[in-house]
Design a protein around this motif. Structure first.
Motif, PDB file in Angstrom:
ATOM      1  N   ALA A  89       0.839  -1.201   0.000  1.00  0.00           N
ATOM      2  CA  ALA A  89       0.000   0.000   0.000  1.00  0.00           C
ATOM      3  C   ALA A  89       0.871   1.246   0.000  1.00  0.00           C
ATOM      4  O   ALA A  89       2.093   1.182   0.196  1.00  0.00           O
ATOM      5  N   GLN A  90       0.246   2.372  -0.221  1.00  0.00           N
ATOM      6  CA  GLN A  90       0.925   3.657  -0.097  1.00  0.00           C
ATOM      7  C   GLN A  90       0.535   4.276   1.243  1.00  0.00           C
ATOM      8  O   GLN A  90      -0.658   4.392   1.545  1.00  0.00           O
ATOM      9  N   VAL A  91       1.529   4.618   2.039  1.00  0.00           N
ATOM     10  CA  VAL A  91       1.303   5.186   3.368  1.00  0.00           C
ATOM     11  C   VAL A  91       1.670   6.660   3.345  1.00  0.00           C
ATOM     12  O   VAL A  91       2.780   7.021   2.927  1.00  0.00           O
ATOM     13  N   PHE A  92       0.732   7.488   3.772  1.00  0.00           N
ATOM     14  CA  PHE A  92       0.981   8.926   3.846  1.00  0.00           C
ATOM     15  C   PHE A  92       0.900   9.376   5.298  1.00  0.00           C
ATOM     16  O   PHE A  92      -0.116   9.173   5.958  1.00  0.00           O
ATOM     17  N   CYS A  93       1.982   9.972   5.774  1.00  0.00           N
ATOM     18  CA  CYS A  93       2.010  10.526   7.128  1.00  0.00           C
ATOM     19  C   CYS A  93       1.864  12.040   7.045  1.00  0.00           C
ATOM     20  O   CYS A  93       2.614  12.699   6.314  1.00  0.00           O
ATOM     21  N   ALA A  94       0.929  12.573   7.802  1.00  0.00           N
ATOM     22  CA  ALA A  94       0.777  14.033   7.844  1.00  0.00           C
ATOM     23  C   ALA A  94       1.949  14.689   8.550  1.00  0.00           C
ATOM     24  O   ALA A  94       2.223  15.871   8.345  1.00  0.00           O
ATOM     25  N   LEU A  95       2.659  13.926   9.403  1.00  0.00           N
ATOM     26  CA  LEU A  95       3.838  14.435  10.126  1.00  0.00           C
ATOM     27  C   LEU A  95       3.482  15.660  10.956  1.00  0.00           C
ATOM     28  O   LEU A  95       4.244  16.628  11.016  1.00  0.00           O
ATOM     29  N   ASP A  96       2.332  15.601  11.607  1.00  0.00           N
ATOM     30  CA  ASP A  96       1.852  16.783  12.310  1.00  0.00           C
ATOM     31  C   ASP A  96       0.991  16.361  13.494  1.00  0.00           C
ATOM     32  O   ASP A  96       0.500  15.237  13.566  1.00  0.00           O
ATOM     33  N   ASP A  97       0.812  17.299  14.431  1.00  0.00           N
ATOM     34  CA  ASP A  97      -0.050  17.116  15.598  1.00  0.00           C
ATOM     35  C   ASP A  97      -1.169  18.133  15.491  1.00  0.00           C
ATOM     36  O   ASP A  97      -0.983  19.317  15.774  1.00  0.00           O
ATOM     37  N   TYR A  98      -2.358  17.664  15.075  1.00  0.00           N
ATOM     38  CA  TYR A  98      -3.458  18.582  14.832  1.00  0.00           C
ATOM     39  C   TYR A  98      -4.241  18.931  16.093  1.00  0.00           C
ATOM     40  O   TYR A  98      -5.255  19.612  16.020  1.00  0.00           O
ATOM     41  N   GLY A  99      -3.728  18.502  17.244  1.00  0.00           N
ATOM     42  CA  GLY A  99      -4.275  18.984  18.500  1.00  0.00           C
ATOM     43  C   GLY A  99      -3.744  20.357  18.862  1.00  0.00           C
ATOM     44  O   GLY A  99      -4.228  20.997  19.793  1.00  0.00           O
TER      45      GLY A  99
END
Length: 254
Positions: free
Chosen positions: A23-33
């Motif tokens: 599969a293709q894995v995409f990480c936002a690399l972020d903390d949306y809190g």
């Protein structure tokens, strides 16, 4: 046909790629809190600001916050119709992540599926704490997001991003609450004694004592430590360029 898996914490990427090697894995690399959500320049500025005193190399690792979402759009355009799995837990950060994904993917025709991750045995709510074999189990129970639900969550995200508060946390029944950034300062003060301690040790102690549903990151606590020093509540010894380079102690009488 391939499939896409969307996760927020950067530390989840390795386990996710092991669990789903094709599969293709995409990480936002972020903390949306944390931080502003509706304006990229404002969000970039927020992360640069709270990074002061965290680490000497921090400034070299910062980038445009919404780049992963634009890259995802490009990748999806090349794989029409393939399913997109959106991973989330019971934390405030991943509550927002699920709704932000629906907002950013409002115009794609790919089927969206929500993968709910339970609390770990230590009580931590995060996709980052599970090994690959458990991630495969969770994915098998993914729930398709209807068009109505997709629009509802996208609209909810728009409302969340319009709020002025910069900290977002979920309570024990999964409701999102909006808080001021100083709400955990007492926890940080309680983790600091009247004896000199390396700043990273104080931050680490506060992380351990934080609510496992909404675990506090070291960079956030480092930024609050800077605020407590500036407010005169803590003494400081050393250059405040990295947490390992200076010491702090509670000021006498506080």
């Amino acid at each position: 046909m391939t499939e896409f898996h969307l996760v927020s914490p950067a530390s989840t990427g390795g386990s996710m790629r092991m669990a789903f090697p094709h599969a293709q894995v995409f990480c936002a690399l972020d903390d949306y809190g944390l931080g502003p959500l509706g304006d990229e320049s404002a969000r970039d500025a927020f992360w640069r600001d709270i990074g002061g005193g965290y680490d000497d190399e921090y400034w070299k690792s910062t980038s445009d916050c919404f780049t992963p979402w634009r890259e995802l759009h490009t990748a999806l355009a090349q794989q029409p119709g393939c399913p997109v799995y959106i991973w989330h837990s019971g934390s405030g950060a991943e509550y927002v992540f699920l709704r932000m994904a629906c907002y950013w993917l409002a115009d794609v025709e790919h089927p969206l599926l929500a993968v709910s991750v339970p609390a770990h045995e230590e009580g931590l709510h995060s996709t980052a704490v599970w090994p690959p074999e458990r991630l495969r189990e969770f994915a098998a129970n993914a729930v398709k997001i209807s068009e109505v639900q997709r629009r509802t969550w996208a609209q909810e995200f728009a409302g969340i991003s319009a709020r002025a508060e910069m900290l977002r946390e979920c309570d024990d029944i999964g409701c999102l609450h909006f808080r001021d950034l100083n709400v955990h300062d007492d926890l940080l003060l309680a983790s600091c004694s009247d004896q000199w301690e390396i700043a990273s040790a104080v931050v680490g102690a506060a992380m351990v004592r934080s609510n496992p549903r909404n675990a506090l990151s070291d960079i956030f606590l480092s930024s609050r430590l800077q605020c407590l020093i500036d407010a005169g509540l803590l003494d400081v010894d050393g250059e405040r360029t990295a947490m390992r380079k200076y010491r702090v102690r509670r000021r006498s009488g506080i």
